[in-house]
Design an enzyme around this catalytic site. Structure first.
Site, PDB file in Angstrom:
ATOM      1  N   THR A  18     -47.037 -19.700   5.829  1.00 26.96           N
ATOM      2  CA  THR A  18     -45.933 -18.903   5.289  1.00 26.96           C
ATOM      3  C   THR A  18     -46.119 -17.413   5.523  1.00 26.96           C
ATOM      4  OG1 THR A  18     -45.452 -20.554   3.612  1.00 26.96           O
ATOM      5  CG2 THR A  18     -44.795 -18.305   3.099  1.00 26.96           C
ATOM      6  N   SER A  64     -50.119 -25.284   7.896  1.00 31.29           N
ATOM      7  CA  SER A  64     -51.542 -25.573   7.678  1.00 31.29           C
ATOM      8  C   SER A  64     -51.842 -27.068   7.605  1.00 31.29           C
ATOM      9  CB  SER A  64     -52.060 -24.862   6.432  1.00 31.29           C
ATOM     10  OG  SER A  64     -51.498 -25.404   5.266  1.00 31.29           O
ATOM     11  N   THR A  96     -50.865 -21.988   2.847  1.00 27.97           N
ATOM     12  CA  THR A  96     -51.550 -22.238   1.571  1.00 27.97           C
ATOM     13  C   THR A  96     -51.753 -23.725   1.297  1.00 27.97           C
ATOM     14  OG1 THR A  96     -49.432 -22.212   0.428  1.00 27.97           O
ATOM     15  CG2 THR A  96     -50.664 -20.131   0.515  1.00 27.97           C
ATOM     16  N   ASP A  97     -50.986 -24.573   1.974  1.00 27.69           N
ATOM     17  CA  ASP A  97     -51.013 -26.003   1.626  1.00 27.69           C
ATOM     18  C   ASP A  97     -52.411 -26.616   1.686  1.00 27.69           C
ATOM     19  OD1 ASP A  97     -48.310 -25.777   1.333  1.00 27.69           O
ATOM     20  OD2 ASP A  97     -47.769 -26.972   3.090  1.00 27.69           O
TER      21      ASP A  97
HETATM   22  N1  ASP Z   1     -46.064 -23.711   2.329  1.00 34.73           N
HETATM   23  C1  ASP Z   1     -47.130 -23.421   3.196  1.00 34.73           C
HETATM   24  C2  ASP Z   1     -47.696 -22.032   3.016  1.00 34.73           C
HETATM   25  O1  ASP Z   1     -47.726 -21.604   1.892  1.00 34.73           O
HETATM   26  C3  ASP Z   1     -46.962 -23.824   4.581  1.00 34.73           C
HETATM   27  C4  ASP Z   1     -48.316 -24.055   5.167  1.00 34.73           C
HETATM   28  O2  ASP Z   1     -49.269 -24.377   4.452  1.00 34.73           O
HETATM   29  O3  ASP Z   1     -48.429 -23.876   6.373  1.00 34.73           O
HETATM   30  O4  ASP Z   1     -48.108 -21.360   3.901  1.00 34.73           O
END
Ligand code: ASP
Length: 348
Positions: A18, A64, A96-97
């Protein structure tokens, strides 16, 4: 960007997520995707030039969930090269995932006292109040700080400093998503300065000689009324190990004990808790399917590691050629290092 001489050298590796996501050519209706690299992220935060002499590496550009443990083994090798050429610390930006898994993998793979700091964002750059720039600035401030040395890999997010071994993602959209439920954060940021309130000891039992070929390890969660028929398939599907996220302090339904016992004679099977906080029990309950029962039948206790982190440790141990006995020792040692007396920690 102008760089002041005499500043610590820090490399920022970008992996996507993100923090790096903007509108695609199809416009806002098509949704955001990871498109920005480390250089663009760094250039969007002018204050960084006062904190560190920055190098940037666009290492991956992906959600991720598409990262693999092999990617992490390669990244750890690149980070080690940066430390060998004088970096004070390294920052990794990513989705973050999976930060709770990737940061722990880096904690296990990167040697030495210099900090690796992982960060990301919950609000992408097209939204009001994106948190990526503030998180990146704080991450670099921590990576460039002598105080961060010896703390292992850190997750810096929303002005909190977390140890990779404890941190979890707890919310789908809040910028305060990262929490260390069992231990609490190690510290926080104030006016651009890291405050380290607690020092986590160096991890023992970390795998050495991990290759990029990382064997598959399954993670299964206990659920009410389940008969664990998937466990019967684990070996046939080619998994090299299993982590069971059990109920509460380490419990599964009595009827699945024989199948777990059989598997534990053939593959390393780690027992973790699905609760997300606290440590696996060892000696409290004695009913069939209790922690005492399962541990007496050869399952390996995860200790304070949750299922996701236990799976990372077991995967990397197997990638380093560990057998079930080595895996058991490594889990034991890693848990002992966290509960070592303060004096022993000071020398570590
Ligand atoms: N929602 C995710 C983020 O916070 C997407 C990811 O992990 O790539 O980055």
């Amino acid at each position: 960007m102008t760089v002041q001489s005499g500043l610590p050298q820090v490399t920022v590796f970008s992996l996507g997520g993100t923090i790096a996501s903007t509108n695609s050519p199809g416009g806002p209706a098509a949704g955001v995707r990871p498109r920005l690299g480390a250089r663009e992220l760094v250039d969007s935060v002018p204050q960084l030039s006062e904190v560190a002499k920055l190098e940037t590496v666009a290492f991956r550009q992906t959600p991720s969930g598409d990262l693999s443990l092999s990617d992490l083994v390669s990244l750890a090798a690149e980070i080690t090269k940066r430390f060998d050429t004088g970096d004070m610390g390294v920052v990794v930006t990513q989705g973050t995932d999976t930060i709770e898994e990737t940061s722990f993998a880096l904690d296990l793979l990167v040697r030495g006292p210099r900090p690796v700091v992982v960060t990301g964002a919950m609000r992408n750059p097209t939204l009001a109040g994106p948190d990526g720039p503030a998180n990146l600035l704080a991450a670099v401030q921590v990576a460039a700080s002598p105080q961060a040395a010896g703390l292992g890999t850190l997750v810096v997010f929303n002005d909190e400093i977390h140890a990779a071994r404890f941190v979890r993602k707890t919310h789908t959209s809040s910028p305060a998503t990262f929490r260390s439920l069992t231990a609490g954060p190690l510290g926080w940021m104030v006016e651009g300065r890291p405050r380290i309130a607690f020092r986590a000891p160096a991890l023992q039992g970390t795998p050495t000689g991990v290759g990029e070929d990382v064997p598959a390890v399954a993670l299964l969660k206990s659920t009410l009324g389940d008969d664990f028929r998937l466990v019967e398939q684990v070996e046939a599907l080619g998994y090299a190990g299993l982590v069971v996220e059990s109920f509460g302090g380490g419990h599964v339904p009595a009827r699945v004990v024989p199948v777990l016992e059989r598997l534990a004679r053939r593959l390393p099977v780690v027992l973790a808790s699905r609760t997300g906080g606290g440590e696996l029990l060892r000696e409290t309950y004695g009913f069939p399917g209790s922690e005492r029962d399962l541990l007496s039948r050869g399952l390996i206790p995860s200790g304070f590691l949750d299922g996701l982190k236990a799976r990372i440790l077991l995967s990397l141990l197997l990638a380093a050629g560990a057998g079930p006995a080595d895996a058991r020792n490594a889990f034991e040692q890693l848990n002992m290092s966290v509960s070592a007396p303060i004096d022993a920690r000071a020398g570590s």
